[in-house]
Design a protein around this motif. Structure first.
Motif, PDB file in Angstrom:
ATOM      1  N   TRP A   1     -40.294 -67.584  84.803  1.00 56.40           N
ATOM      2  CA  TRP A   1     -42.094 -67.508  84.595  1.00 56.40           C
ATOM      3  C   TRP A   1     -42.322 -68.331  84.983  1.00 56.40           C
ATOM      4  CZ3 TRP A   1     -36.968 -66.403  81.631  1.00 56.40           C
ATOM      5  CH2 TRP A   1     -37.127 -64.979  80.956  1.00 56.40           C
ATOM      6  N   PHE A   2     -43.976 -68.248  85.070  1.00 53.03           N
ATOM      7  CA  PHE A   2     -44.950 -68.976  85.442  1.00 53.03           C
ATOM      8  C   PHE A   2     -46.504 -68.590  84.948  1.00 53.03           C
ATOM      9  CE2 PHE A   2     -42.745 -68.074  89.802  1.00 53.03           C
ATOM     10  CZ  PHE A   2     -42.578 -69.319  90.144  1.00 53.03           C
ATOM     11  N   PRO A   3     -46.009 -69.982  83.648  1.00 51.35           N
ATOM     12  CA  PRO A   3     -47.126 -69.797  82.408  1.00 51.35           C
ATOM     13  C   PRO A   3     -48.761 -69.870  82.951  1.00 51.35           C
ATOM     14  CG  PRO A   3     -45.764 -71.371  82.115  1.00 51.35           C
ATOM     15  CD  PRO A   3     -44.979 -70.589  83.035  1.00 51.35           C
ATOM     16  N   GLN A   4     -49.506 -69.319  82.208  1.00 54.65           N
ATOM     17  CA  GLN A   4     -50.489 -69.980  82.284  1.00 54.65           C
ATOM     18  C   GLN A   4     -51.143 -71.752  81.069  1.00 54.65           C
ATOM     19  OE1 GLN A   4     -53.292 -69.033  84.503  1.00 54.65           O
ATOM     20  NE2 GLN A   4     -51.907 -67.715  84.506  1.00 54.65           N
ATOM     21  N   SER A   5     -50.119 -72.941  82.092  1.00 51.61           N
ATOM     22  CA  SER A   5     -50.048 -73.824  81.425  1.00 51.61           C
ATOM     23  C   SER A   5     -50.714 -74.934  81.804  1.00 51.61           C
ATOM     24  CB  SER A   5     -48.822 -73.498  80.819  1.00 51.61           C
ATOM     25  OG  SER A   5     -48.510 -74.729  80.526  1.00 51.61           O
TER      26      SER A   5
ATOM     27  N   VAL B   1     -48.918 -68.007 102.485  1.00 53.78           N
ATOM     28  CA  VAL B   1     -47.693 -68.304 101.667  1.00 53.78           C
ATOM     29  C   VAL B   1     -46.880 -68.094 100.304  1.00 53.78           C
ATOM     30  CG1 VAL B   1     -45.276 -69.003 102.418  1.00 53.78           C
ATOM     31  CG2 VAL B   1     -46.855 -69.693 103.331  1.00 53.78           C
ATOM     32  N   PRO B   2     -46.299 -66.855  99.896  1.00 55.11           N
ATOM     33  CA  PRO B   2     -46.121 -66.673  98.341  1.00 55.11           C
ATOM     34  C   PRO B   2     -44.863 -68.313  97.987  1.00 55.11           C
ATOM     35  CG  PRO B   2     -45.007 -64.492  99.774  1.00 55.11           C
ATOM     36  CD  PRO B   2     -46.195 -65.697 100.387  1.00 55.11           C
ATOM     37  N   ARG B   3     -45.370 -68.389  97.081  1.00 51.49           N
ATOM     38  CA  ARG B   3     -45.320 -69.885  96.261  1.00 51.49           C
ATOM     39  C   ARG B   3     -43.107 -69.383  96.275  1.00 51.49           C
ATOM     40  NH1 ARG B   3     -47.360 -69.493  90.058  1.00 51.49           N
ATOM     41  NH2 ARG B   3     -46.696 -67.257  89.312  1.00 51.49           N
ATOM     42  N   GLN B   4     -42.458 -68.238  95.735  1.00 51.80           N
ATOM     43  CA  GLN B   4     -41.065 -68.920  96.183  1.00 51.80           C
ATOM     44  C   GLN B   4     -40.316 -69.195  97.648  1.00 51.80           C
ATOM     45  OE1 GLN B   4     -43.237 -65.812  95.589  1.00 51.80           O
ATOM     46  NE2 GLN B   4     -42.313 -63.816  96.570  1.00 51.80           N
ATOM     47  N   PHE B   5     -41.768 -69.418  98.309  1.00 53.08           N
ATOM     48  CA  PHE B   5     -41.122 -69.095  99.706  1.00 53.08           C
ATOM     49  C   PHE B   5     -41.203 -70.606 100.010  1.00 53.08           C
ATOM     50  CE2 PHE B   5     -41.478 -64.922  99.960  1.00 53.08           C
ATOM     51  CZ  PHE B   5     -39.555 -64.594 100.020  1.00 53.08           C
TER      52      PHE B   5
ATOM     53  N   THR C   1     -51.178 -82.534  92.861  1.00 48.69           N
ATOM     54  CA  THR C   1     -50.260 -82.056  92.835  1.00 48.69           C
ATOM     55  C   THR C   1     -50.622 -80.538  93.612  1.00 48.69           C
ATOM     56  OG1 THR C   1     -50.790 -81.009  90.498  1.00 48.69           O
ATOM     57  CG2 THR C   1     -49.927 -83.056  90.739  1.00 48.69           C
ATOM     58  N   GLU C   2     -50.955 -80.288  95.182  1.00 47.59           N
ATOM     59  CA  GLU C   2     -51.068 -79.745  95.318  1.00 47.59           C
ATOM     60  C   GLU C   2     -50.394 -78.928  96.303  1.00 47.59           C
ATOM     61  OE1 GLU C   2     -55.178 -76.844  94.937  1.00 47.59           O
ATOM     62  OE2 GLU C   2     -54.787 -77.640  97.285  1.00 47.59           O
ATOM     63  N   LYS C   3     -50.058 -77.965  97.394  1.00 47.78           N
ATOM     64  CA  LYS C   3     -49.347 -77.123  98.168  1.00 47.78           C
ATOM     65  C   LYS C   3     -50.411 -76.359  98.678  1.00 47.78           C
ATOM     66  CE  LYS C   3     -45.182 -75.598  98.444  1.00 47.78           C
ATOM     67  NZ  LYS C   3     -43.740 -75.339  99.239  1.00 47.78           N
TER      68      LYS C   3
ATOM     69  N   THR D   1     -48.671 -73.453  95.875  1.00 44.78           N
ATOM     70  CA  THR D   1     -48.414 -74.272  94.341  1.00 44.78           C
ATOM     71  C   THR D   1     -49.961 -74.582  93.933  1.00 44.78           C
ATOM     72  OG1 THR D   1     -47.063 -76.053  95.023  1.00 44.78           O
ATOM     73  CG2 THR D   1     -45.804 -74.132  94.812  1.00 44.78           C
ATOM     74  N   PRO D   2     -49.645 -74.902  92.807  1.00 43.48           N
ATOM     75  CA  PRO D   2     -48.834 -74.491  91.582  1.00 43.48           C
ATOM     76  C   PRO D   2     -48.622 -73.235  91.742  1.00 43.48           C
ATOM     77  CG  PRO D   2     -50.621 -75.409  90.241  1.00 43.48           C
ATOM     78  CD  PRO D   2     -51.105 -76.031  92.080  1.00 43.48           C
ATOM     79  N   MET D   3     -50.254 -72.344  91.642  1.00 44.04           N
ATOM     80  CA  MET D   3     -50.505 -70.650  92.304  1.00 44.04           C
ATOM     81  C   MET D   3     -50.577 -70.447  93.288  1.00 44.04           C
ATOM     82  SD  MET D   3     -49.842 -70.779  88.652  1.00 44.04           S
ATOM     83  CE  MET D   3     -50.442 -68.618  88.272  1.00 44.04           C
ATOM     84  N   ASP D   4     -50.373 -69.126  93.800  1.00 40.37           N
ATOM     85  CA  ASP D   4     -50.300 -68.785  95.246  1.00 40.37           C
ATOM     86  C   ASP D   4     -51.528 -67.080  95.238  1.00 40.37           C
ATOM     87  OD1 ASP D   4     -48.848 -66.788  93.669  1.00 40.37           O
ATOM     88  OD2 ASP D   4     -47.284 -66.935  95.027  1.00 40.37           O
TER      89      ASP D   4
END
Length: 725
Positions: A502-506, A209-213, A201-203, A62-65
Motif C-alpha cells: 500500500w502507498f498511503p497519502q502520508s 519509470v513506474p516506482r516498482q521498477f 528523498t526523491e528519485k 519515488t516517493p510517488m510516480d
C-alpha cells in the motif's frame, strides 16, 4: 502439473507478444555533433553546450510516480569523432551539503546524491552501459544486462569532472566510443537519466519509470536521436600489461619466503563496433578485493560473485544462465587451484537479434596435488524474440589434458571431462510487468557416472501493488556441473511467493505491506525433505529507512550427516527429522545521516529441538567525502543437547575507507571469524594515475586468535597500464 503447463504456456505467450513502439518513444533527446572543443571541467561555458538540446522536466519515481520531480535536473549531450559527451546541471531543492559516502568509485546507489546515465546502444531494451557520478565526483560505471541489472565490477576508460556550486552541482564526462559497444549505423539509442537527491528523498528519471521498477529499467528508456549515425570507433585495440612483485610466507608450516615476479598481458580487440575479442596471457587477479566472510550454518556451499575483469563484459551470456542455485557455469571455478596460462573470449552482438559468446581458458598442472592441466570451453548463442525476450543455448566443457589417473594412488582422481548442454527461454514483456524463465540442462561425464538432467521455470508478475512469483526446479541425482555452482542435487522444488504494498497519502510512510512464501523440497520418491513457510510485513519510510518483521516455520529431513554448528565435527544422522518456529526483524536507518546503522535479529528453534539466537549489526560513519568507517558484527548463540552443548560465534569486521581524491584510495579491512578461528587483515592501496591504469599495493595477514599467532602473510605490488592502440 496442469498449473505448471499453464504457467509455461503463459510465459511463451507473454514473451512473444510485441508492441507497435517503445513505451517512452515520445521522449526524444536530439544529439548533434559538437561545434566547439569540449573541456571536461564541470563548467557549462562551451559553445557546443549552449547549442545542445536539453533534457529537463524529470518525472518523480519515488516517493510517488504520478507527478513531475520537485528537484530540477538539466541534461545536455553531444559528440565528436572520438567521444560521447554529457553535462548535467543538478540543481538543489533544499539548502545544505550534499550526501555522499566517499570518493570511491562504484558507490552504493541509495547512500549517495548521484546522477546516472543508462544507455541502450542496441535499442533492444535488454543490454547496455551505465555511467555516472556522485556529488563529490566519484565515478560509477557498469555493464547492463537482463533489461535493468548493472554489474559494477566492469571497469573501462573514460573521464569525468564534478564541480560544486552553492545552488547546484555539475557533472561533465567524456565517454570514448572505443569504451562501449554499439550497432553500426543505428541512429536511435535507448537512453534514460536518473537523479537521486537524498536531502529531498526523491528519485527521478527523465523518461517516466513506474516506482516498482529500478530507474535502470531499459523497458522505459526514451530515445537519443542522432543527427547522423555515431562515428565508427576505428582501430579499437587496447593493450593492458601488468607487472607484479610479491612475497609470502606460511608460518603454520615453518615455510620459507616465497617470492613472486610475474608479468602478463590482457588485450581487448574490437572486431566490430559491437563484437569484442578479449585475450589474456598469464593473467593475475591480485587487485580483487578480499571476500567478505560470513558465518556459515548452511548445509550447502556458499556463493561468492565473480569480480575479475576478463570475465565480465557480456558475462551474463555465461554466468546468468540458470538460477541462483543452478548455475552450469561459474567462472570462479577457473583458476581456483591452478594457474591460468592463457585464454580468449569472443563476445558481443552479431546484429540486433543475435548475441554470441565463446570462451576458452587453459590452466597449468599442479604436481603437488596431482592436478592435471585443464582446458575450459564455453559457447553461448542468444536470439532475441518478441518484445524483449530471448532464447539462449549454452555448451560447457571441462577437459583434463594428458591425464592418466592411477586408481591406486592416494592422490585425488580428477574426471577426464565434464560437459553441459542447455537451452533457456527468458521472458521480459515490453512493459516489464511479466518476467520469467524456462530452462533445461543435460550433463555428461565419463562412464555415464555424471549424466544428469535439470529443468526449472518461473513466472513473475510485478505491478504497482501486487507481486507474485511461481518457481519450480528439478535436479537429478547424477547431474554434475564441475565448472558450475549447483550446491544441491537430487531434488524437486516448488517455491511460490506473493506480496502486496500500500502507498498511503502520508508525510512519513512511503509504503507498507505483507509478503508470503512457501518452499518445498522433495526427493526422487516425492518424499518431502524440506519446507520453509514465512510471513513478513514490510514498512518503508519516506526518509528511505526500512523495517521488516517476519515469522517462519521450518521442516528438514536430513539426507546426509550434518553438523548443526559447522564447527564441532559431531553430526546428526541422515533420515532424522527436525522442525521449528522462528521470528526475526530487519531495520536499516535513513542513508542521509552521517551516522548510519542497520540490524537484523533471529530467535527461535533449531535442529535437534535446540535454539538459535542471532543478531547482526552494521554501523557506519563518514567524514564526507574523504573517510568512511564501518563496523559489522554477527553473533550466533546455538543451544543444543549433548554432544554439542552451547556454542557461540562472533564475526566482527571493522573497515576504514580513506579516499584522498577520486584517484587515490586506501582501505583497511579486518575480519575476526570465531567459527573458523581466524583473524584476517587486508590493506589495499590503489592509485589510479590514468583512466583504468592503476598501481596496487596489497598486504594480507591471517592470524590464529588465541594464542595470537601469525598463520601466513603476503605483500603484493602490482602495476597495470591501459594503452589504446
Amino acid at each position: 502439473m496442469r498449473q505448471i503447463l499453464a504457467s509455461l504456456s503463459l510465459i511463451f505467450i507473454l514473451g512473444t507478444s510485441t508492441y507497435a513502439q517503445k513505451i517512452n518513444a515520445n521522449y526524444r533527446l536530439p544529439i548533434k555533433k559538437a561545434t566547439s572543443e569540449i573541456h571536461i571541467d564541470g563548467v557549462l561555458d562551451e559553445k557546443a553546450w549552449q547549442e545542445a538540446d536539453v533534457a529537463t522536466d524529470f518525472f518523480m519515481i519515488t516517493p510517488m510516480d504520478t507527478s513531475f520531480a520537485e528537484v530540477q535536473t538539466d541534461v545536455r549531450m553531444t559528440y565528436d569523432d572520438q567521444n560521447l559527451y554529457i553535462i548535467v546541471v543538478n540543481h538543489h531543492l533544499i539548502d545544505g551539503p550534499y550526501m555522499v559516502e566517499s570518493l570511491r568509485r562504484d558507490f552504493s546507489f541509495g547512500k549517495n546524491d548521484n546522477f546516472l546515465l543508462f544507455m541502450d546502444p542496441f535499442d533492444d531494451q535488454t543490454n547496455g552501459f551505465s555511467f555516472g557520478a556522485n556529488a563529490a565526483g566519484a565515478q560509477w560505471d557498469g555493464i547492463m544486462y537482463n533489461g535493468g541489472s548493472v554489474d559494477l565490477s566492469w571497469d573501462n576508460k573514460w573521464t569525468s569532472k564534478v564541480k560544486n556550486y552553492e545552488d547546484k552541482w555539475i557533472f561533465e564526462a567524456a565517454i570514448p566510443f572505443k569504451s562501449i559497444r554499439y550497432k553500426k549505423g543505428i541512429t536511435e539509442w535507448g537512453i534514460n537519466f536518473s537523479r537521486l537527491d537524498l536531502k529531498a528523498t526523491e528519485k527521478s528519471g527523465w523518461a517516466p519509470v513506474p516506482r516498482q521498477f529500478p530507474s535502470a529499467s531499459l523497458a522505459y528508456t526514451g530515445i537519443l536521436a542522432w543527427d547522423n549515425p555515431p562515428p565508427q570507433a576505428g582501430a579499437n585495440v587496447s593493450i593492458i600489461p601488468y607487472a607484479l612483485g610479491g612475497v609470502s610466507k606460511d608460518f603454520n608450516n615453518n615455510g620459507e619466503n616465497v617470492y613472486r615476479k610475474e608479468v602478463g598481458l590482457d588485450a581487448k580487440i574490437g572486431l566490430t563496433s559491437s563484437l569484442n575479442l578479449d585475450l589474456t596471457v598469464n593473467p593475475d587477479f591480485s587487485q580483487v578485493e578480499v571476500d567478505r566472510q560470513v558465518t556459515n550454518l548452511d548445509r550447502f556451499e556458499l556463493f561468492f560473485p565473480e569480480r575479475r575483469q576478463f570475465f565480465l563484459e557480456n558475462g551474463d551470456l555465461f554466468a546468468n544462465f540458470g538460477y541462483t542455485s543452478i548455475r552450469p557455469f561459474f567462472s570462479r571455478r577457473i583458476g581456483l587451484n591452478a594457474p591460468i596460462q592463457f585464454g580468449a573470449r569472443l563476445s558481443g552482438k552479431i546484429n540486433k537479434d543475435w548475441r554470441v559468446g565463446a570462451m576458452n581458458m587453459q590452466t597449468g598442472a599442479v604436481e603437488e596435488e596431482a592436478l592435471p592441466s585443464q582446458n575450459f570451453t564455453v559457447l553461448a548463442l542468444q536470439r532475441q524474440v518478441g518484445a524483449r525476450s530471448n532464447v539462449t543455448g549454452i555448451f560447457i566443457n571441462k577437459q583434463s589434458l594428458n591425464y592418466n589417473p592411477d586408481e591406486n594412488s592416494e592422490q585425488p582422481i580428477y574426471s577426464q571431462f565434464n560437459r553441459n548442454v542447455g537451452l533457456e527461454y527468458n521472458l521480459a514483456s515490453s512493459n516489464n510487468l511479466w518476467t520469467g524463465k524456462v530452462m533445461a540442462l543435460q550433463s555428461f561425464a565419463p562412464d555415464n557416472s555424471g549424466n544428469g538432467f535439470v529443468h526449472a521455470a518461473n513466472l513473475k508478475y510485478t505491478s504497482g501493488n501486487l507481486t507474485w512469483n511461481w518457481q519450480h526446479e528439478y535436479v537429478s541425482e547424477n547431474y554434475t556441473a564441475e565448472v558450475g555452482y549447483v550446491p544441491r542435487r537430487g531434488y524437486f522444488k516448488i517455491d511460490p511467493k506473493i506480496g502486496y504494498r500500500w502507498f498511503p497519502q502520508s508525510e512519513k510512510i512511503l509504503s507498507h505491506g505483507p509478503d508470503f512464501g512457501t518452499r518445498f523440497f522433495f526427493n526422487k520418491d516425492w518424499e518431502q525433505t524440506d519446507n520453509t513457510t514465512f510471513v513478513a510485513y514490510n514498512l518503508k519510510w519516506r526518509s528511505q529507512s526500512t523495517f521488516m518483521l517476519w515469522v517462519a516455520k521450518d521442516f528438514i529431513k536430513l539426507q546426509r550427516p550434518f553438523d548443526p554448528t559447522n564447527y564441532s565435527g559431531e553430526t546428526l544422522d541422515p533420515g532424522t527429522e527436525h522442525s521449528w518456529y522462528a521470528w526475526g526483524t530487519e531495520y536499516a536507518s535513513k542513508p542521509q545521516s552521517l551516522f548510519t546503522y542497520s540490524f537484523s535479529t533471529r530467535m527461535g528453534g533449531y535442529y535437534a529441538d535446540g535454539d538459535r539466537y542471532n543478531v547482526s549489526t552494521e554501523f557506519g560513519y563518514r567524514f564526507q567525502p574523504y573517510v568512511s568507517i564501518a563496523m559489522t558484527t554477527n553473533y550466533n548463540r546455538i543451544n543444543l543437547p549433548e554432544p554439542w552443548g552451547n556454542t557461540r560465534f562472533w564475526l566482527v569486521g571493522p573497515r576504514v575507507d580513506l579516499t584522498l581524491t577520486n584517484t587515490l584510495f586506501f582501505t583497511t579491512f579486518v575480519q575476526y571469524n570465531e567459527q573458523i578461528e581466524n583473524i584476517n587483515l587486508n590493506t589495499r592501496f590503489q592509485w589510479r594515475f590514468k583512466p583504468a591504469s592503476d598501481l596496487f599495493i596489497v598486504y594480507t595477514d591471517n592470524y590464529l586468535p588465541a594464542p595470537f599467532y601469525t598463520k601466513n602473510r603476503s605483500l603484493v605490488i602490482k602495476f597495470t597500464y591501459w594503452w589504446n592502440a
